[in-house]
Design a protein around this motif. Structure first.
Motif, PDB file in Angstrom:
ATOM      1  N   LYS A 244       0.827  -1.208   0.000  1.00 37.81           N
ATOM      2  CA  LYS A 244       0.000   0.000   0.000  1.00 37.81           C
ATOM      3  C   LYS A 244       0.864   1.262   0.000  1.00 37.81           C
ATOM      4  CE  LYS A 244      -3.913  -2.157   2.383  1.00 37.81           C
ATOM      5  NZ  LYS A 244      -4.740  -2.178   3.614  1.00 37.81           N
ATOM      6  N   LEU A 245       1.966   1.223   0.749  1.00 40.16           N
ATOM      7  CA  LEU A 245       2.864   2.379   0.772  1.00 40.16           C
ATOM      8  C   LEU A 245       3.499   2.605  -0.589  1.00 40.16           C
ATOM      9  CD1 LEU A 245       4.658   1.810   4.213  1.00 40.16           C
ATOM     10  CD2 LEU A 245       2.867   3.481   3.683  1.00 40.16           C
ATOM     11  N   VAL A 246       3.924   1.526  -1.245  1.00 42.77           N
ATOM     12  CA  VAL A 246       4.529   1.648  -2.575  1.00 42.77           C
ATOM     13  C   VAL A 246       3.515   2.191  -3.574  1.00 42.77           C
ATOM     14  CG1 VAL A 246       5.525   0.339  -4.480  1.00 42.77           C
ATOM     15  CG2 VAL A 246       6.227  -0.158  -2.140  1.00 42.77           C
ATOM     16  N   THR A 247       2.265   1.706  -3.492  1.00 41.99           N
ATOM     17  CA  THR A 247       1.218   2.190  -4.393  1.00 41.99           C
ATOM     18  C   THR A 247       0.928   3.665  -4.153  1.00 41.99           C
ATOM     19  OG1 THR A 247       0.219  -0.013  -4.424  1.00 41.99           O
ATOM     20  CG2 THR A 247      -1.149   1.819  -5.154  1.00 41.99           C
ATOM     21  N   LYS A 248       0.885   4.051  -2.874  1.00 44.03           N
ATOM     22  CA  LYS A 248       0.635   5.458  -2.553  1.00 44.03           C
ATOM     23  C   LYS A 248       1.771   6.338  -3.045  1.00 44.03           C
ATOM     24  CE  LYS A 248      -0.479   8.512   1.318  1.00 44.03           C
ATOM     25  NZ  LYS A 248      -0.688   8.594   2.799  1.00 44.03           N
ATOM     26  N   LYS A 249       3.012   5.854  -2.901  1.00 47.15           N
ATOM     27  CA  LYS A 249       4.156   6.638  -3.367  1.00 47.15           C
ATOM     28  C   LYS A 249       4.107   6.818  -4.882  1.00 47.15           C
ATOM     29  CE  LYS A 249       8.294   4.861  -3.578  1.00 47.15           C
ATOM     30  NZ  LYS A 249       9.614   4.287  -3.195  1.00 47.15           N
ATOM     31  N   LYS A 297       8.653  11.835   3.088  1.00 52.20           N
ATOM     32  CA  LYS A 297       8.131  11.208   4.305  1.00 52.20           C
ATOM     33  C   LYS A 297       7.723   9.761   4.046  1.00 52.20           C
ATOM     34  CE  LYS A 297       6.260  15.595   6.061  1.00 52.20           C
ATOM     35  NZ  LYS A 297       5.004  16.332   6.397  1.00 52.20           N
ATOM     36  N   LEU A 298       7.098   9.542   2.904  1.00 54.79           N
ATOM     37  CA  LEU A 298       6.622   8.201   2.581  1.00 54.79           C
ATOM     38  C   LEU A 298       7.788   7.248   2.334  1.00 54.79           C
ATOM     39  CD1 LEU A 298       3.797   7.015   2.381  1.00 54.79           C
ATOM     40  CD2 LEU A 298       3.903   7.302  -0.090  1.00 54.79           C
TER      41      LEU A 298
END
Length: 767
Positions: A244-249, A297-298
């Motif tokens: 999810k973090l990679v997708t958001k980035k 930040k991400l």
């Protein structure tokens, strides 16, 4: 009840719509600016180059060769020209077999249409039974159906004989097709180039061990039980949060890129955005600085989460991808029981890496049964409550049948008709449009959101591959269409349409009214076929939404050729919704081929047009996400046989209301023979779709050893089944593979080893 005029108006609307879509496509596809929308597959293969890079300024945007506009329909023969073997090499076996479903429809229904029109249509037309029934709403089309045959007539023997011919012909064609596709699958698996899934098995429910990690436990188990064939393994990590973090980035980077491009086009003004939801409200800030800080930040949060996943034993799931030195070794492991306890060390063939649905691999195995039970209950309620919009659609489809119960509808219709007058006579064009066009389009609108809901339910159930998710969703969608769209339309339609007759007739006459009303629903299904199967298929080739989205991206986001390639959306065959939709047409054709044969030509037009359109799309547009080697075909065959049995049972029930009881014993034999046929095909061919013959595996391995004696298989498989979020970082990838670099990890157990693996385990493990 839709009349011949209503059907004619609907046909005119849908033919004109389909023709407009096809002409628009033929023109749009010639324009250089749209080349990447209508031929993206060739760009992905690196064969086609952009026509906007050469020529005059105007020719970069508009095709000035008017001779090509004269041949604007040449895409049709071009779509049929590619041989099947070349199509398989070009697009894969899944796509080629999917196209054969439409061809199967033509093989079944073209001869049946000739037979039905030569035998049943004259028999039905001369029956004249409907004219002798008082207070019954019917149309000219119904005179061509079995409803026009008097009860107890000897004419029903013609329908009985034709029903047998239809059943035997359908089973014969299905048998030949099943045999052909099973052969194609085995040939494809034997001839296809080396793939990681040929050597790999997915192991689930690895039992816990207090002395060893999951990775150590997996390696020791397979070193002992498959000592000559085990090569390596890759444990499964719960990396859903990291994903999810990679997708958001990635999403934030796209936004940053958009504002950077915007600033480069107009350096005098720095772009701004708001810090609130979707940038709609909040404090206005510099967009480039804001998204740069958010990405930084991400990135820190992503690094922290990566380290946690790698170092935390709780992030390792009791599952692993285990690879073997040979296909033969993988086949033996995938198709055998690994332990005396059948609930642990569960093995199955691994799907190809791009087919893996990584999110569901992190679901504990014990949860799967509970999840699937909950989704089964949810599916029941979804099907039950969706009958309400189906009933509303049927109320629109049968205005004449409920005018006596709801008089205000009649006054509204009369007012609408009076607004359209020719030669001082009110015309019924409004009613024709409502009854001939709106029911089909309303039903299609209700069904648009359904595939997304069913796919979400399948994901919750925990299937671990995209292909299995689509097959499971297709099964749900087919059940929904069978109960709600088909049976629901007949039941609700009958209730509304003959409401007045139900109230005023005796109870013994109600079954006869229902029996007569079932074939009358053919008019509604004809309108649906024209909306969905004619205009809908023609709209598919136009690709209006991808066309608009591509040009919007091209106008605001695209700056380089790489950006332009990323803006392309080739799409793919969405099996979860497209295959059940085809099954509805098979079901309608099989049910109404005896009951109302006039529906068959509409179905033939659908299969012919869809075959040509989707063949073109597969060749030039769609980029399939995975390759399952036609693993879906047993489901297709089973649903076709189910439709055939339903048609036989409905005919049996219909004839029982027509005082033709003497035909019932003969009709009972049909579903019995059809079920036997299905069991025969299942035993004869289905194993080719769930197992890989050891003989074929050995032949393939022997040939590979002879042609590539120096092949480093471990290097080939090293990164195949690593979670995609780790593949971009060499450090994390080395950390994940650290255990694989050692030929063996020494065990920490001593006294309990003999009882678990056997007395000679020390010599097997080298410890």
């Amino acid at each position: 009840m839709a009349s011949l005029q209503d059907i004619g108006v609907a046909a005119a609307i849908n033919i004109l719509s389909a023709f407009a879509f096809l002409v628009a496509f033929a023109i749009f596809r010639l324009q250089p600016l749209n080349d990447r929308v209508y031929f993206p597959k060739w760009y992905l293969k690196g064969i086609r180059s952009s026509p906007t890079h050469s020529g005059t300024f105007v020719s970069k945007f508009v095709n000035l060769d008017f001779r090509m506009y004269i041949r604007f329909l040449n895409w049709m023969p071009a779509a049929l020209r590619m041989p099947e073997l070349e199509l398989i090499e070009h697009a894969g076996l899944d796509s080629a077999v999917y196209i054969r479903i439409y061809l199967l429809g033509l093989k079944i229904f073209v001869p049946l249409t000739v037979l039905a029109f030569a035998v049943l249509v004259p028999v039905n037309w001369t029956g004249k039974a409907l004219e002798n029934i008082n207070d019954l709403t019917f149309s000219g089309i119904d005179k061509l159906s079995i409803s026009n045959i008097p009860s107890g007539s000897e004419r029903f023997w013609a329908h009985l004989v034709v029903a047998y011919v239809i059943s035997f012909w359908t089973c014969y064609v299905l048998y030949k097709e099943y045999k052909r596709i099973a052969s194609m699958r085995l040939h494809f698996l034997a001839s296809v180039n080396r793939r990681p899934d040929q050597f790999t098995v997915l192991v689930r429910n690895v039992p816990p061990d207090p002395d060893e990690s999951v990775s150590e436990h997996v390696e020791h188990f397979f070193c002992v039980n498959h000592p000559n064939h085990y090569l390596m393994h890759q444990v499964v990590y719960n990396a859903n949060k990291l994903e999810k973090l990679v997708t958001k980035k990635k999403s934030l980077r796209n936004k940053l890129k958009y504002y950077q491009n915007k600033y480069e086009r107009n350096p005098t003004k720095k772009p701004t955005t708001k810090t609130g939801f979707w940038g709609l409200w909040g404090t206005s800030v510099d967009a480039i600085d804001f998204y740069t800080d958010e990405i930084a930040k991400l990135c820190k949060e992503e690094i922290s989460e990566r380290e946690r996943v790698i170092s935390d034993p709780k992030a390792v799931m009791p599952a692993a991808f285990v690879s073997f030195r040979t296909r033969w070794g993988a086949a033996v492991c995938a198709q055998t029981q690994q332990s005396s306890n059948p609930t642990v060390w569960l093995t199955d063939w691994a799907c190809e890496p791009r087919d893996v649905y990584w999110t569901n691999l992190a679901i504990p195995f014990v949860e799967l049964t509970i999840r699937r039970l909950i989704m089964a209950v949810a599916l029941f309620f979804l099907i039950f409550f969706f009958i309400i919009p189906i009933a509303l659609v049927q109320s629109i489809a049968n205005l004449e049948g409920i005018e006596k119960v709801l008089p205000f509808l009649k006054s509204l219709m009369k007012t609408a008709e009076d607004l359209y007058i020719v030669d001082d006579k009110p015309q019924k064009v409004v009613k024709s449009v409502i009854q001939g066009f709106l029911p089909g389009i309303a039903l299609k609108i209700f069904l648009i959101i359904l595939p997304t809901i069913l796919m979400t339910m399948s994901k919750i159930e925990g299937f671990t591959s995209l292909s299995s998710l689509e097959r499971r969703s297709a099964g749900k969608y087919h059940l929904f269409i069978l109960i709600n769209v088909f049976l629901g339309s007949i039941i609700t339609g009958t209730a509304f349409q003959q409401l007045h007759s139900f109230i005023n007739q005796s109870a013994t006459e109600i079954p006869k009214t229902v029996g007569v009303s079932i074939p009358m629903k053919a008019t509604f299904f004809i309108t649906y076929i024209m909306v969905d199967g004619w205009a809908g298929i023609a709209a598919e080739i136009l690709r209006l939404v991808p066309l608009i989205v591509f040009h919007l991206k091209n106008a605001f986001l695209v700056k380089t050729d790489q950006d332009r390639e990323e803006a392309m959306d080739p799409g793919s065959l969405y099996f979860a919704s497209s295959e059940p939709r085809i099954q509805l047409y098979f079901l309608l054709g099989l049910v109404y081929s005896v009951v109302t044969p006039i529906l068959l030509p509409f179905i033939i037009v659908f299969f012919g047009l869809a075959y040509m359109v989707f063949r073109h799309q597969i060749i030039n547009v769609y980029d399939q996400k995975y390759e399952s080697a036609a693993a879906f075909w047993p489901d297709v065959h089973r649903r076709l046989v189910t439709g055939l049995i339903i048609s036989q049972l409905l005919l049996m029930g219909l004839l029982s209301t027509k005082d033709a009881e003497q035909s019932t014993p003969l009709l009972i034999a049909l579903p019995v023979l059809t079920i036997w046929f299905h069991m025969f095909c299942k035993g004869r061919f289905e194993s080719a779709f769930v197992k890989f013959p050891l003989q074929n595996a050995m032949v393939k391995d022997t040939l590979e050893r002879a042609t590539e004696p120096n092949l480093n298989l471990k290097s080939y498989l090293q990164d195949a089944y690593i979670h995609p979020v780790f593949k971009d970082d060499e450090f994390e990838r080395r950390a994940i593979d650290e255990e694989e670099n050692n030929p063996l990890v020494p065990t920490k157990r001593s006294s309990r080893r003999s009882s678990k693996y056997g007395s000679d385990i020390s010599s097997e493990t080298g410890v």
